[in-house]
Design an enzyme around this catalytic site. Structure first.
Site, mmCIF file in Angstrom:
data_model
loop_
_atom_site.group_PDB
_atom_site.id
_atom_site.type_symbol
_atom_site.label_atom_id
_atom_site.label_comp_id
_atom_site.label_asym_id
_atom_site.label_seq_id
_atom_site.Cartn_x
_atom_site.Cartn_y
_atom_site.Cartn_z
ATOM 1 N N ASN A 80 -0.880 8.678 0.851
ATOM 2 C CA ASN A 80 -0.896 10.024 0.358
ATOM 3 C C ASN A 80 -1.398 11.003 1.480
ATOM 4 O OD1 ASN A 80 -1.763 12.745 -1.424
ATOM 5 N ND2 ASN A 80 -0.140 11.545 -2.549
ATOM 6 N N ASN A 140 0.770 -1.152 -0.120
ATOM 7 C CA ASN A 140 -0.019 -0.125 -0.028
ATOM 8 C C ASN A 140 0.896 1.141 0.057
ATOM 9 O OD1 ASN A 140 0.529 -1.038 2.510
ATOM 10 N ND2 ASN A 140 -1.014 0.553 3.420
ATOM 11 N N GLU A 195 -3.267 -4.601 -3.285
ATOM 12 C CA GLU A 195 -3.653 -5.406 -4.501
ATOM 13 C C GLU A 195 -3.508 -4.767 -5.513
ATOM 14 O OE1 GLU A 195 -5.852 -6.425 -0.258
ATOM 15 O OE2 GLU A 195 -5.057 -4.655 -1.435
ATOM 16 N N TYR A 219 -5.752 11.628 1.799
ATOM 17 C CA TYR A 219 -5.976 10.326 2.161
ATOM 18 C C TYR A 219 -6.599 9.456 0.900
ATOM 19 C CZ TYR A 219 -4.821 11.496 6.775
ATOM 20 O OH TYR A 219 -4.286 11.964 7.781
#
Length: 186
Positions: free
Chosen positions: A78, A75, A88, A81
């Site tokens: 930033n 993941n 994935e 959000y």
């Protein structure tokens, strides 16, 4: 923060068929697990501190111990959000950029740092559905390395995917008919 690779074990009853666990050899499952745990160490998550790693096992003509048949992602958050990207989708985006498509994937692994099992989020389920068969197993590993598995179809029942769309020719025809109908009523 690094993660030591735990001993992987099922978190529920597992039925093996022909020595395979949901279609994977013990060697493939071990590699899938190790790679998603390793990917988790590369997560960029300074806001949530919730690391996630994902691994995609590619279909190959023969089983291998090589990590080259696995594509991983972590993941990436930033400060704004919603702009962050889940592990994935990072892994699948890399796979698509490498030329893989529907039918290329044998299994998915997802790992987190929590004691419970964590499935892909809703957005990731839909994204994965585009490229995975409904029978593709998704192995979800907790922080101890214990796993459960569900198929893509179990994670996203009654799903919408490319297979439910009419063929392109029919879509074009329908688009033309709608355009004609609109012109007649105007």
């Amino acid at each position: 923060m690094t993660t030591s690779i735990p001993k992987f074990s099922p978190g529920e009853a597992v039925t093996e068929k022909d020595g395979l666990i949901h279609g994977l050899s013990a060697q493939e499952l071990q590699l899938l697990a190790e790679q998603c745990f390793e990917a988790k160490t590369k997560a960029y998550c300074p806001y949530s501190l919730f690391r996630v790693g994902a691994s995609l096992l590619l279909n190959t003509s023969s089983p291998t111990t090589s990590a080259s048949h696995i594509i991983t992602g972590a993941n990436v958050e930033n400060a704004s959000y919603p702009v962050g990207t889940c592990a994935e989708r990072v892994a699948m985006g890399s796979a698509i950029m490498a030329g893989h498509r529907l039918g290329s994937f044998k299994a998915v692994g997802v790992s987190t740092d929590i004691a419970d099992f964590c499935s892909p989020c809703g957005m990731c389920r839909q994204f994965l559905r585009e490229f995975l068969g409904l029978d593709t197993p998704v192995f979800m590993f907790n922080k101890e390395g214990t796993w459960i598995v569900r198929t893509m179809g179990e994670l996203l029942p009654l799903s919408f995917g490319p297979d439910v769309l009419p063929p392109r020719e029919e879509m074009r025809r329908r688009g033309g008919e709608e355009g004609e109908d609109k012109a007649k009523t105007a």
